[in-house]
Design a protein around this motif. Structure first.
Motif, PDB file in Angstrom:
ATOM      1  N   GLU A 148       0.833  -1.206   0.000  1.00  0.00           N
ATOM      2  CA  GLU A 148       0.000   0.000   0.000  1.00  0.00           C
ATOM      3  C   GLU A 148       0.867   1.255   0.000  1.00  0.00           C
ATOM      4  O   GLU A 148       0.598   2.225  -0.718  1.00  0.00           O
ATOM      5  N   LEU A 149       1.945   1.229   0.805  1.00  0.00           N
ATOM      6  CA  LEU A 149       2.860   2.361   0.839  1.00  0.00           C
ATOM      7  C   LEU A 149       3.560   2.523  -0.503  1.00  0.00           C
ATOM      8  O   LEU A 149       3.736   3.646  -0.993  1.00  0.00           O
ATOM      9  N   ALA A 150       3.966   1.420  -1.106  1.00  0.00           N
ATOM     10  CA  ALA A 150       4.627   1.482  -2.418  1.00  0.00           C
ATOM     11  C   ALA A 150       3.713   2.133  -3.449  1.00  0.00           C
ATOM     12  O   ALA A 150       4.167   2.933  -4.286  1.00  0.00           O
ATOM     13  N   GLY A 151       2.418   1.807  -3.393  1.00  0.00           N
ATOM     14  CA  GLY A 151       1.462   2.417  -4.316  1.00  0.00           C
ATOM     15  C   GLY A 151       1.334   3.909  -4.095  1.00  0.00           C
ATOM     16  O   GLY A 151       1.275   4.697  -5.055  1.00  0.00           O
ATOM     17  N   MET A 156       2.897   9.600  -5.599  1.00  0.00           N
ATOM     18  CA  MET A 156       3.629  10.818  -5.278  1.00  0.00           C
ATOM     19  C   MET A 156       4.646  11.141  -6.372  1.00  0.00           C
ATOM     20  O   MET A 156       4.761  12.295  -6.814  1.00  0.00           O
ATOM     21  N   ARG A 157       5.385  10.122  -6.794  1.00  0.00           N
ATOM     22  CA  ARG A 157       6.387  10.347  -7.847  1.00  0.00           C
ATOM     23  C   ARG A 157       5.733  10.831  -9.135  1.00  0.00           C
ATOM     24  O   ARG A 157       6.266  11.710  -9.814  1.00  0.00           O
ATOM     25  N   GLN A 158       4.597  10.254  -9.476  1.00  0.00           N
ATOM     26  CA  GLN A 158       3.904  10.642 -10.699  1.00  0.00           C
ATOM     27  C   GLN A 158       3.434  12.093 -10.626  1.00  0.00           C
ATOM     28  O   GLN A 158       3.631  12.880 -11.560  1.00  0.00           O
ATOM     29  N   GLN A 159       2.821  12.446  -9.499  1.00  0.00           N
ATOM     30  CA  GLN A 159       2.284  13.796  -9.378  1.00  0.00           C
ATOM     31  C   GLN A 159       3.387  14.843  -9.292  1.00  0.00           C
ATOM     32  O   GLN A 159       3.261  15.931  -9.873  1.00  0.00           O
ATOM     33  N   ILE A 160       4.468  14.521  -8.603  1.00  0.00           N
ATOM     34  CA  ILE A 160       5.527  15.527  -8.471  1.00  0.00           C
ATOM     35  C   ILE A 160       6.284  15.700  -9.779  1.00  0.00           C
ATOM     36  O   ILE A 160       6.852  16.766 -10.047  1.00  0.00           O
ATOM     37  N   GLY A 167      -4.255  19.760 -10.256  1.00  0.00           N
ATOM     38  CA  GLY A 167      -4.828  18.444 -10.036  1.00  0.00           C
ATOM     39  C   GLY A 167      -4.029  17.559  -9.112  1.00  0.00           C
ATOM     40  O   GLY A 167      -4.338  16.382  -8.972  1.00  0.00           O
ATOM     41  N   HIS A 168      -2.980  18.093  -8.458  1.00  0.00           N
ATOM     42  CA  HIS A 168      -2.209  17.249  -7.548  1.00  0.00           C
ATOM     43  C   HIS A 168      -2.826  17.268  -6.152  1.00  0.00           C
ATOM     44  O   HIS A 168      -3.611  18.158  -5.812  1.00  0.00           O
ATOM     45  N   ALA A 251      13.880  18.866  -5.234  1.00  0.00           N
ATOM     46  CA  ALA A 251      14.582  18.156  -4.152  1.00  0.00           C
ATOM     47  C   ALA A 251      13.732  17.018  -3.609  1.00  0.00           C
ATOM     48  O   ALA A 251      14.238  15.924  -3.324  1.00  0.00           O
ATOM     49  N   LEU A 252      12.421  17.257  -3.477  1.00  0.00           N
ATOM     50  CA  LEU A 252      11.527  16.199  -2.999  1.00  0.00           C
ATOM     51  C   LEU A 252      11.427  15.069  -4.021  1.00  0.00           C
ATOM     52  O   LEU A 252      11.400  13.893  -3.645  1.00  0.00           O
ATOM     53  N   ALA A 253      11.399  15.423  -5.297  1.00  0.00           N
ATOM     54  CA  ALA A 253      11.359  14.390  -6.335  1.00  0.00           C
ATOM     55  C   ALA A 253      12.618  13.527  -6.275  1.00  0.00           C
ATOM     56  O   ALA A 253      12.544  12.295  -6.404  1.00  0.00           O
TER      57      ALA A 253
END
Length: 260
Positions: A148-151, A156-160, A167-168, A251-253
């Motif tokens: 679930e965390l991996a999903g 997160m990676r996709q949106q960032i 739309g994020h 940086a977060l990405a």
């Protein structure tokens, strides 16, 4: 007495924060609690923390605040101990046995001083931005087995990667903002420490020229070199964190992709 106080504060640094608990969250389960809370936060679509995440972040704030307070007291005790030892060394300049007695306490100062300073900076950073300082717990060993965390991390990676497109999730906005604060706090503190150490290096350099004793002059030169190196390192850290704060989404990405 100063040595005993420093030892007691060092023990308190490792023991006292772990004795804290807040609404069922403690240092033993904070990682699992944060992961569950973050998943709920991401799925909620709300800008407000859900109760579990709010409780976890509040515990983490208290944890770092206590550690920062103990670190500050430890640093103060070590500085006072160092000043006291310096005065004793001057009084016993011609007494070799007397100077040797001071060596263990001097080694304690040399070890605990940098430790207390780094601990103070890191824990002030953690207290100022507790949400962002929890993010490394997402990549722990057992976290990789959490589907679930991996999903959630994949989303997160996709949106960032599409940021700042619309739309994020509101959670992503909060993460980017707190990540910027996290690095900005470190930038300010590292710059402050770097400038202070540069001032120490300059002061020692001026004073060593007026000291007649060759041994004392060598010790001061070593202090100048150490202060200058540490000041340079602190300023490099300040610049790096300033860049990360200014480009917090990138940086977060990078963090979500395995960097920091």
């Amino acid at each position: 007495m100063l040595t005993a106080t420093s030892g007691a504060l060092l023990a308190a640094f490792f023991v006292v924060p772990h004795a804290l608990a807040h609404d069922g969250v403690d240092s033993g389960n904070v990682a699992a609690s944060f992961r569950r809370g973050l998943i709920a936060y991401w799925d909620s679509g709300s800008p407000d923390f859900p109760r579990q995440l709010d409780t976890t972040v509040d515990f983490w704030f208290r944890f770092h605040l206590v550690k920062a307070a103990v670190s500050a007291l430890l640093l103060a005790a070590v500085v006072v101990l160092g000043i006291f030892l310096r005065r004793l060394a001057r009084q016993r300049a011609d007494e070799r046995p007397g100077r040797r007695v001071l060596v263990p306490a001097g080694a304690l100062v040399a070890l605990l001083g940098p430790f207390a300073l780094v601990a103070l900076v890191a824990n002030v950073q953690g207290a100022m931005a507790p949400f962002a300082s929890l993010l490394p717990l997402l990549t722990g060993g057992d976290a990789r087995a959490d589907g679930e965390l991996a999903g959630t991390l994949a989303q997160m990676r996709q949106q960032i990667s599409d940021h700042p497109a619309e739309g994020h999730s509101p959670a992503l906005t909060a993460m980017i903002g707190d990540f910027a604060l996290y690095h900005a706090v470190m930038a300010v503190m590292a710059a402050t420490v770097g400038l202070a150490l540069a001032g120490v290096a300059a002061a020692l350099w001026r004073r060593h020229r007026a000291v007649p004793d060759p041994r004392s002059r060598r010790a001061m030169k070593a202090g100048v070199a150490a202060s200058a190196v540490c000041a340079s390192l602190a300023l490099v850290i300040a610049v790096a964190n300033t860049t990360s704060a200014a480009h917090s989404s990138q940086a977060l990405a990078a963090f979500l992709d395995g960097g920091w």
